[in-house]
Design a protein around this motif. Sequence first.
Motif, PDB file in Angstrom:
ATOM      1  N   GLN A 228       1.083  -1.272  -0.108  1.00  0.00           N
ATOM      2  CA  GLN A 228      -0.118   0.260   0.064  1.00  0.00           C
ATOM      3  C   GLN A 228       0.770   0.996   0.099  1.00  0.00           C
ATOM      4  O   GLN A 228       1.912   1.177   0.435  1.00  0.00           O
ATOM      5  CB  GLN A 228      -0.525  -0.228   0.961  1.00  0.00           C
ATOM      6  N   THR A 229       0.511   2.352  -0.145  1.00  0.00           N
ATOM      7  CA  THR A 229       0.634   3.908  -0.390  1.00  0.00           C
ATOM      8  C   THR A 229       1.372   4.155   0.970  1.00  0.00           C
ATOM      9  O   THR A 229       2.741   4.844   1.562  1.00  0.00           O
ATOM     10  CB  THR A 229       0.148   4.623  -1.020  1.00  0.00           C
ATOM     11  N   TYR A 230       0.706   4.036   1.960  1.00  0.00           N
ATOM     12  CA  TYR A 230       1.096   4.151   3.389  1.00  0.00           C
ATOM     13  C   TYR A 230       2.543   3.952   3.537  1.00  0.00           C
ATOM     14  O   TYR A 230       2.887   4.596   4.670  1.00  0.00           O
ATOM     15  CB  TYR A 230       0.177   4.482   3.997  1.00  0.00           C
ATOM     16  N   ARG A 232       4.857   2.254   1.953  1.00  0.00           N
ATOM     17  CA  ARG A 232       5.613   3.431   1.285  1.00  0.00           C
ATOM     18  C   ARG A 232       6.344   4.470   1.480  1.00  0.00           C
ATOM     19  O   ARG A 232       7.326   5.108   2.044  1.00  0.00           O
ATOM     20  CB  ARG A 232       5.769   3.428  -0.589  1.00  0.00           C
ATOM     21  N   ALA A 233       5.267   5.392   1.874  1.00  0.00           N
ATOM     22  CA  ALA A 233       5.204   6.447   2.652  1.00  0.00           C
ATOM     23  C   ALA A 233       5.984   6.517   3.828  1.00  0.00           C
ATOM     24  O   ALA A 233       6.436   7.218   4.343  1.00  0.00           O
ATOM     25  CB  ALA A 233       3.848   7.192   3.039  1.00  0.00           C
ATOM     26  N   SER A 234       5.813   6.017   4.750  1.00  0.00           N
ATOM     27  CA  SER A 234       6.153   5.730   5.616  1.00  0.00           C
ATOM     28  C   SER A 234       7.757   4.869   6.082  1.00  0.00           C
ATOM     29  O   SER A 234       8.750   5.774   6.650  1.00  0.00           O
ATOM     30  CB  SER A 234       4.910   4.666   6.472  1.00  0.00           C
ATOM     31  N   ARG A 235       7.959   4.481   4.682  1.00  0.00           N
ATOM     32  CA  ARG A 235       9.252   3.973   4.844  1.00  0.00           C
ATOM     33  C   ARG A 235       9.911   5.445   4.366  1.00  0.00           C
ATOM     34  O   ARG A 235      11.664   5.426   4.760  1.00  0.00           O
ATOM     35  CB  ARG A 235       9.777   2.631   3.881  1.00  0.00           C
ATOM     36  N   ALA A 236       9.859   6.168   3.911  1.00  0.00           N
ATOM     37  CA  ALA A 236      10.535   7.482   2.820  1.00  0.00           C
ATOM     38  C   ALA A 236      10.845   8.456   4.187  1.00  0.00           C
ATOM     39  O   ALA A 236      11.252   8.989   3.858  1.00  0.00           O
ATOM     40  CB  ALA A 236       9.446   7.782   1.503  1.00  0.00           C
ATOM     41  N   LYS A 237       9.494   7.981   5.304  1.00  0.00           N
ATOM     42  CA  LYS A 237      10.358   8.919   5.750  1.00  0.00           C
ATOM     43  C   LYS A 237      11.233   8.211   7.001  1.00  0.00           C
ATOM     44  O   LYS A 237      11.198   9.392   7.851  1.00  0.00           O
ATOM     45  CB  LYS A 237       8.449   9.304   6.722  1.00  0.00           C
ATOM     46  N   VAL A 244       7.289   0.041  10.764  1.00  0.00           N
ATOM     47  CA  VAL A 244       6.505  -0.365   9.561  1.00  0.00           C
ATOM     48  C   VAL A 244       5.728  -1.281   9.626  1.00  0.00           C
ATOM     49  O   VAL A 244       3.903  -1.546   9.344  1.00  0.00           O
ATOM     50  CB  VAL A 244       7.686  -0.023   8.380  1.00  0.00           C
ATOM     51  N   HIS A 248       2.167  -0.870  12.070  1.00  0.00           N
ATOM     52  CA  HIS A 248       1.349  -0.444  10.519  1.00  0.00           C
ATOM     53  C   HIS A 248       0.516  -1.238   9.773  1.00  0.00           C
ATOM     54  O   HIS A 248      -0.836  -1.192   9.940  1.00  0.00           O
ATOM     55  CB  HIS A 248       2.202   1.104  10.074  1.00  0.00           C
TER      56      HIS A 248
END
Length: 332
Positions: A228-230, A232-237, A244, A248
């Motif tokens: 899911q997108t969230y 990938r966003a968590s990893r990018a942060k 993660v 989540h």
Amino acid sequence: MSLSRFLIKRSLQGLFVIWGVITVVFGLRFISPGDPANVLLPPDVDPEVRAQVIAELGLNEPLYVQYWQFVSGIPFGDLGLSLVTRTPVAARVVAKLPATLELAIAATVVAVVIAIPLGVLSATRRHQPADYGATVFSLVGISTPNFWLGVMLILVLAVQLNLFPTSQRPIGLDGIAMLLVGGEAGAAIRGFVTWLWHITLPAITLGTYFTALITRLTRSGMLDQLGQTYVRASRAKGLPETLVRYKHALRNTLIPVITVIGLQLGTLIGGAVITEAVFAWPGLGTLIINSINARDWPVLQGSLIVVAVGFVLVNILVDALYAYVNPQVAYD
């Protein structure tokens, strides 16, 4: 729709289901071969005595009268009298219910403790030996008949290796609780160890299919959430991968898992018949089999009704819990 209206709606639907089960259970007696009076009377009994017994049992009444007599007592806990022992059916069923609940809950605990970590490991080690091993375990667990598994566990672990007992339930959780209330902590601990020793093999037998099912569901859910997108966003942060995955992704994965666990718990209560027969576990399953062999229809009917009520209650609780855990689900 509010939670209270949701519960009222589900309860009314559940009552309709229970009424349907009661009607079907009542009708089974009339389409099954044999006469209930034969349970109480020898084959060469005098016809007048037979007619008198049939009249006392109410079997000569019209069908609608028998149905009303059967249904009207159920809301008050009156399930009739056993044809064999002439004791209240409700008392016999209630006496056996704790053993079945213990076995179903123990099987659920075994499944959850093994399946969720295994499913997460399989998803996070995709296309690796751990993933292949979990997949093979799931396939074997779903494909293995529990009666065969129970017999094999008895032959290997109980008879050959003498690690576990073959059957019986010398003490239950209710007895352990009474020991604790009585201040006998040492006896309660010994009782719990004995209970755990005796319930291990039946719980594994009953919970193996459930374990395989939850493993596959957890794996597929984790794979879906990790894409899911969230995530990938968590990893990018820069969030730690452990956070993660387990805070989540796993949290969202467990929402459908909770539903299946609750529904399967109801299924385990009704599906423990074979396991109880294999291990001579004194629960509702054993009572149902004994009542079938003895053609004791009131006991069989009462047992099936109690199982149906338990299944409906579990379904209602699971629906409410699912809506509570996932606020995006509407009460409908």
